[in-house]
Motif scaffolding. Structure first.
Motif, PDB file in Angstrom:
ATOM      1  N   ALA A 132       0.815  -1.271   0.037  1.00  0.00           N
ATOM      2  CA  ALA A 132      -0.091  -0.079  -0.152  1.00  0.00           C
ATOM      3  C   ALA A 132       0.760   1.353   0.108  1.00  0.00           C
ATOM      4  CB  ALA A 132      -0.800   0.040   1.167  1.00  0.00           C
ATOM      5  N   LEU A 133       1.908   1.088   0.697  1.00  0.00           N
ATOM      6  CA  LEU A 133       2.831   2.374   0.844  1.00  0.00           C
ATOM      7  C   LEU A 133       3.573   2.573  -0.560  1.00  0.00           C
ATOM      8  CD1 LEU A 133       4.712   1.708   4.153  1.00  0.00           C
ATOM      9  CD2 LEU A 133       2.517   3.425   3.633  1.00  0.00           C
ATOM     10  N   VAL A 338      -5.695  -2.178   4.008  1.00  0.00           N
ATOM     11  CA  VAL A 338      -6.473  -1.176   4.130  1.00  0.00           C
ATOM     12  C   VAL A 338      -5.764  -0.158   5.157  1.00  0.00           C
ATOM     13  CG1 VAL A 338      -8.602  -0.645   5.407  1.00  0.00           C
ATOM     14  CG2 VAL A 338      -8.588  -2.612   3.743  1.00  0.00           C
ATOM     15  N   VAL A 339      -5.097  -0.567   6.342  1.00  0.00           N
ATOM     16  CA  VAL A 339      -4.460   0.311   7.034  1.00  0.00           C
ATOM     17  C   VAL A 339      -3.416   1.112   6.429  1.00  0.00           C
ATOM     18  CG1 VAL A 339      -3.199   0.729   9.366  1.00  0.00           C
ATOM     19  CG2 VAL A 339      -5.402  -1.059   8.991  1.00  0.00           C
ATOM     20  N   GLY A 340      -2.440   0.470   5.583  1.00  0.00           N
ATOM     21  CA  GLY A 340      -1.495   1.003   4.887  1.00  0.00           C
ATOM     22  C   GLY A 340      -1.812   2.032   3.930  1.00  0.00           C
ATOM     23  N   ASP A 341      -3.193   1.835   3.334  1.00  0.00           N
ATOM     24  CA  ASP A 341      -3.645   2.771   2.348  1.00  0.00           C
ATOM     25  C   ASP A 341      -4.047   3.972   3.052  1.00  0.00           C
ATOM     26  OD1 ASP A 341      -4.580   3.359  -0.498  1.00  0.00           O
ATOM     27  OD2 ASP A 341      -6.300   3.329   0.638  1.00  0.00           O
ATOM     28  N   HIS A 343      -2.768   5.148   5.783  1.00  0.00           N
ATOM     29  CA  HIS A 343      -1.665   5.900   6.208  1.00  0.00           C
ATOM     30  C   HIS A 343      -0.929   6.437   5.097  1.00  0.00           C
ATOM     31  CE1 HIS A 343      -0.668   3.297  10.361  1.00  0.00           C
ATOM     32  NE2 HIS A 343      -1.914   3.988  10.166  1.00  0.00           N
ATOM     33  N   ALA A 344      -0.886   5.729   3.860  1.00  0.00           N
ATOM     34  CA  ALA A 344      -0.295   6.346   2.784  1.00  0.00           C
ATOM     35  C   ALA A 344      -0.673   7.714   2.411  1.00  0.00           C
ATOM     36  CB  ALA A 344      -0.051   5.295   1.720  1.00  0.00           C
ATOM     37  N   ASN A 345      -2.044   7.701   2.467  1.00  0.00           N
ATOM     38  CA  ASN A 345      -2.751   8.701   2.071  1.00  0.00           C
ATOM     39  C   ASN A 345      -2.329  10.077   2.654  1.00  0.00           C
ATOM     40  OD1 ASN A 345      -4.353   7.655   0.012  1.00  0.00           O
ATOM     41  ND2 ASN A 345      -5.969   7.208   1.496  1.00  0.00           N
ATOM     42  N   LEU A 346      -1.797  10.026   3.944  1.00  0.00           N
ATOM     43  CA  LEU A 346      -1.221  11.149   4.575  1.00  0.00           C
ATOM     44  C   LEU A 346       0.189  11.452   4.716  1.00  0.00           C
ATOM     45  CD1 LEU A 346      -3.526  10.318   7.713  1.00  0.00           C
ATOM     46  CD2 LEU A 346      -4.240  11.792   5.864  1.00  0.00           C
ATOM     47  N   MET A 347       0.991  10.808   3.808  1.00  0.00           N
ATOM     48  CA  MET A 347       2.359  10.807   3.623  1.00  0.00           C
ATOM     49  C   MET A 347       2.633  11.187   2.183  1.00  0.00           C
ATOM     50  SD  MET A 347       3.605   7.008   5.141  1.00  0.00           S
ATOM     51  CE  MET A 347       3.149   6.532   6.833  1.00  0.00           C
ATOM     52  N   GLY A 348       3.994  11.948   2.352  1.00  0.00           N
ATOM     53  CA  GLY A 348       4.327  12.508   1.310  1.00  0.00           C
ATOM     54  C   GLY A 348       5.098  11.239   0.582  1.00  0.00           C
ATOM     55  N   ALA A 349       5.662  11.378  -0.767  1.00  0.00           N
ATOM     56  CA  ALA A 349       6.210  10.397  -1.562  1.00  0.00           C
ATOM     57  C   ALA A 349       7.645  10.012  -0.605  1.00  0.00           C
ATOM     58  CB  ALA A 349       6.837  10.748  -2.854  1.00  0.00           C
ATOM     59  N   THR A 351       8.382  10.496   2.454  1.00  0.00           N
ATOM     60  CA  THR A 351       8.161   9.525   3.712  1.00  0.00           C
ATOM     61  C   THR A 351       7.550   8.324   3.397  1.00  0.00           C
ATOM     62  OG1 THR A 351       7.612  11.868   4.689  1.00  0.00           O
ATOM     63  CG2 THR A 351       6.706   9.903   5.894  1.00  0.00           C
ATOM     64  N   ARG A 352       6.796   8.022   2.545  1.00  0.00           N
ATOM     65  CA  ARG A 352       6.143   6.452   2.302  1.00  0.00           C
ATOM     66  C   ARG A 352       7.510   5.892   1.611  1.00  0.00           C
ATOM     67  NH1 ARG A 352       2.271   9.194  -0.923  1.00  0.00           N
ATOM     68  NH2 ARG A 352       3.372   8.626  -3.039  1.00  0.00           N
TER      69      ARG A 352
END
Length: 401
Positions: A132-133, A338-341, A343-349, A351-352
């Motif tokens: 997801a990340l 689901v959790v990773g997705d 989290h990823a929505n709130l991170m910049g490239a 950071t991911r």
């Protein structure tokens, strides 16, 4: 007359505490769900467990299996997302990952699955969370396993009648007192009516149901709602709202009203969160699960902070009564995605990228997971097992009801 004993405000605290202790004693998995405060206390007592550095983001804070599930949007879509935000904070995403792994491990233990299956579940969590990340191709998204697919399929078919039958035990827009619903004190009812009369709350109800500003709303019925486990000591109400727009029969909506308190999850950026606990919960929901957050608002009941959300018929949690080996691994991987997705929505490239590297870092054990996650899970599982047995012994509630 109900066959169940109901309690007024004076008798609630003791009755709710007995119920909370019973629920936590029924299974090791139930003990994990109801013991968030102890989870973070024990985590704080593990100086050797060092989380890798990463940028703080909004996290669930209590990311166990039953706090994920099907959620419906007002456009008709149904998606599996995080569905509980009582403990949400701007914190370390690794806490959600460890809490999810502990929940999955306790569910596997309650299903009498071997430890090798737990290891495989953790590997699936790491693999799919990292996927997801990576923000890869859409065809790389894991297929929903049968348990998740069945939950989604059931959610699609549900209507208000199903919701009323499940939650209220009948189809009329009233709430019968009994096992799940208890009577309100006059001041509680008056405070609920006053809250929904506030312009912001009224606007939320009308917006959600696409009614113009001339429509009227009323609190048709309300009751104290005996629901949850760790939160049983907090105020919780159900309210049926009638929406009248002059076009005929009113439309009804069921709202969940829950007291908010300070989160027990450690916040890495307190300055990035609202000071009001209810506003914090709403902000976390809107960040991590917009499909739910858009139908939530913060309010006050008798000057205590509460968050309010409309319940839709399609909202269903993931029920894990008994796991089999292969389904357990598949469910673990899917929920981790689901959790990773979220989290990823709130991170910049960048950071991911760096956080994914830490998640995928191979540890010193045979299991394909980083040491901080696997060692943390093993240590936490041991403490919870001992704590669960002590809890059952202290309260003598395993077979008493």
């Amino acid at each position: 007359m109900s066959k169940y004993r109901v309690y007024g405000p004076e008798g609630r605290p003791a009755a709710l505490e007995r119920r909370r202790l019973r629920k936590m004693a029924r299974s090791a998995h139930g003990y994990v769900r109801g013991n968030t405060r102890q989870f973070y206390r024990w985590l704080d007592e593990m100086p050797d467990l060092v989380m890798p550095e990463t940028q703080p983001i909004w996290i669930c804070g209590d990311c166990h299996v039953e706090n994920l599930g099907a959620l419906a949007g007002y456009g008709g879509e149904v998606a599996v997302q995080i569905r509980d935000f009582d403990q949400t904070v701007v914190g370390h995403p690794g806490h959600d990952l460890l809490r999810l792994c502990l929940s999955l491990a306790s569910a596997a233990r309650s299903s009498d699955l071997p430890g090798t299956v737990t290891a495989q579940m953790v590997e699936a969590v790491v693999r799919n969370y990292a996927l997801a990340l990576a923000r890869g191709r859409r065809d790389e998204i894991p297929t929903a396993p049968k348990l998740i697919e069945a939950t989604q399929r059931c959610a699609f078919d549900r209507t208000w009648k199903h919701l009323a039958k499940d939650r209220l035990k009948h189809r009329r827009p009233t709430i019968d007192h009994g096992k799940k619903f208890w009577p309100l004190a006059p001041e509680e009812h008056a405070s609920i009516v006053a809250m929904f009369a506030q312009p912001a709350m009224r606007d939320l109800v009308l917006k959600l149901h696409r009614r113009d500003s001339e429509a009227e709303i009323e609190v048709v019925d309300a009751a104290y709602w005996v629901k949850g486990c760790s939160s049983l000591e907090l105020l919780r109400y159900a309210a049926i709202i009638g929406i009248h727009d002059g076009s005929g029969e009113p439309r009804y909506a069921l709202f969940d009203i829950k007291e908010a308190e300070a989160s027990v999850a450690p916040a890495a950026r307190p300055d990035a969160m609202p000071n009001d606990p209810a506003e914090r919960v709403v902000a976390g929901a809107r960040a991590l699960s917009p499909i739910l957050g858009e139908r939530m608002a913060a309010g006050r009941i008798m000057d205590r902070p509460v968050f309010v959300r409309e319940l839709l018929p399609q909202d269903l949690k993931i029920e894990v009564d008994q796991f089999a080996s292969k389904p357990a691994v598949a469910v673990a991987g899917y929920l981790a995605y689901v959790v990773g997705d979220s989290h990823a929505n709130l991170m910049g490239a960048e950071t991911r990228k760096t956080w994914r590297k830490e998640v995928r870092r191979r540890g010193t054990r045979e299991v394909d997971a980083p040491d901080w996650l696997w060692n943390g899970l093993v240590a936490m599982a041991g403490r919870h097992e001992a704590g669960y047995l002590d809890h059952c012994c202290e309260h003598d509630l395993v077979y008493r009801h």
